[in-house]
Write an enzyme that holds these catalytic residues in place. Sequence first.
Site, short mmCIF file in Angstrom:
data_model
loop_
_atom_site.label_atom_id
_atom_site.label_comp_id
_atom_site.label_asym_id
_atom_site.label_seq_id
_atom_site.Cartn_x
_atom_site.Cartn_y
_atom_site.Cartn_z
N HIS A 197 0.25 5.75 1.05
CA HIS A 197 -0.64 6.77 1.58
C HIS A 197 -0.40 8.09 0.85
O HIS A 197 0.75 8.44 0.55
CB HIS A 197 -0.42 6.98 3.06
CG HIS A 197 -0.49 5.71 3.87
ND1 HIS A 197 -1.60 4.92 3.89
CD2 HIS A 197 0.42 5.11 4.66
CE1 HIS A 197 -1.38 3.87 4.67
NE2 HIS A 197 -0.16 3.97 5.15
N ARG A 245 -4.66 0.71 -1.43
CA ARG A 245 -4.23 -0.69 -1.49
C ARG A 245 -3.77 -0.99 -2.91
O ARG A 245 -4.55 -0.87 -3.86
CB ARG A 245 -5.37 -1.60 -1.06
CG ARG A 245 -4.96 -3.02 -0.77
CD ARG A 245 -6.14 -3.87 -0.29
NE ARG A 245 -6.65 -3.43 0.99
CZ ARG A 245 -7.90 -2.99 1.19
NH1 ARG A 245 -8.75 -2.93 0.18
NH2 ARG A 245 -8.29 -2.63 2.38
N HIS A 249 4.87 0.45 0.91
CA HIS A 249 5.29 -0.35 2.05
C HIS A 249 4.32 -1.49 2.31
O HIS A 249 3.19 -1.49 1.83
CB HIS A 249 5.42 0.52 3.30
CG HIS A 249 4.13 1.19 3.69
ND1 HIS A 249 3.74 2.40 3.16
CD2 HIS A 249 3.13 0.81 4.53
CE1 HIS A 249 2.57 2.75 3.68
NE2 HIS A 249 2.18 1.79 4.51
N GLU A 276 3.81 8.35 8.50
CA GLU A 276 3.84 7.50 9.68
C GLU A 276 5.24 6.96 9.95
O GLU A 276 6.17 7.19 9.17
CB GLU A 276 2.86 6.32 9.50
CG GLU A 276 3.17 5.45 8.30
CD GLU A 276 2.07 4.44 7.99
OE1 GLU A 276 1.00 4.48 8.64
OE2 GLU A 276 2.28 3.61 7.10
N GLN A 303 0.81 -1.21 0.00
CA GLN A 303 0.00 0.00 0.00
C GLN A 303 0.85 1.26 0.00
O GLN A 303 2.08 1.21 0.14
CB GLN A 303 -0.93 -0.01 1.22
CG GLN A 303 -0.19 -0.15 2.54
CD GLN A 303 -1.12 -0.43 3.71
OE1 GLN A 303 -1.18 0.32 4.67
NE2 GLN A 303 -1.85 -1.55 3.63
#
Length: 321
Positions: A102, A198, A178, A120, A100
Amino acid sequence: MLYPLKFEPILKEKVWGGEKIAPYKGIETDIHKIGESWELSAYKGDESIVSNGPLKGRGIDSLVKEYKGELVGNKVYANTGDEFPLLIKFIDALTDLSIQVHPGDEMAAREHPGQNGKTEMWYVVAADPGAALLTGLKKSITPEEYAASVEDGSITDLLTRYEVRAGDVFFLPAGRIHAICSGCFIAEIQQTSDLTYRIYDYGRVGLDGKPRALHTELAKKAIDYTVYPTYRTDYEMLPDREVEVVSCKYFTTSIFQLTGAFTKDLSGLDSFLVVMCLDGKGFIDDVPVHRGETVLVPASARKVEFAPDGGELKLLTSCIK
């Protein structure tokens, strides 16, 4: 006067989840395949509830609205308003998660108005022998080559694979491909966002028995195609010292491995401090804490004391500088 706050965990069943989170946190639950424990969340519909003291039963969203800068810091409140800006999790991967990516803030605002991007970081709490994480591209590819690799299933061959052990750290800015692989138990600090594109999911179906949606074209626009020499964050662990491991505009995270009491000066910090107890037990000021618990220290605190209660106390702290 505000005091360190603890919260009820929000347990999330996932198709790839395992059975490590409940015993690690010392809780009982009827939920099987727990993939995530949201330790501190202001994400709409999943707002954390205080579990200690006079504010027990209050939601984090209502507390930010009431206490504003006293809770989160004046500068933080000016930037993020009534939304608590971080989402704190434990993640247990019994099987591989999807590959996936982001989006960043700009793409999130464009494609999903009102939502944040998602930068993150991961701290590996525990890992089975041979467990690995995938993060970052091995070699330079074009968006067209990316799309072709998703189509033929070779996308995994393009990502850097790291065998991991407890203590490993990875920073994942928005745009970095990642995947968490089987056998990894992770502490995750991220922006308050649940935006995930995804890319590839091994043909798996969800808990509802239906194929899980892919977001190939959105991911194609979100990916950072830059190749970096390494994607692991190296650091030296120093006992009884604060060791800063990640610092970005969204959070600064440090590790403490303590054998005795440690007082952290907060007088120059215009921010809250989130403290995850990774191992051991002790106190954060007068609030007892044990492995698997998360505590929010308000921005109004001028200092905070971490004290082990027999043995070693390992903490992960995050704030916004």
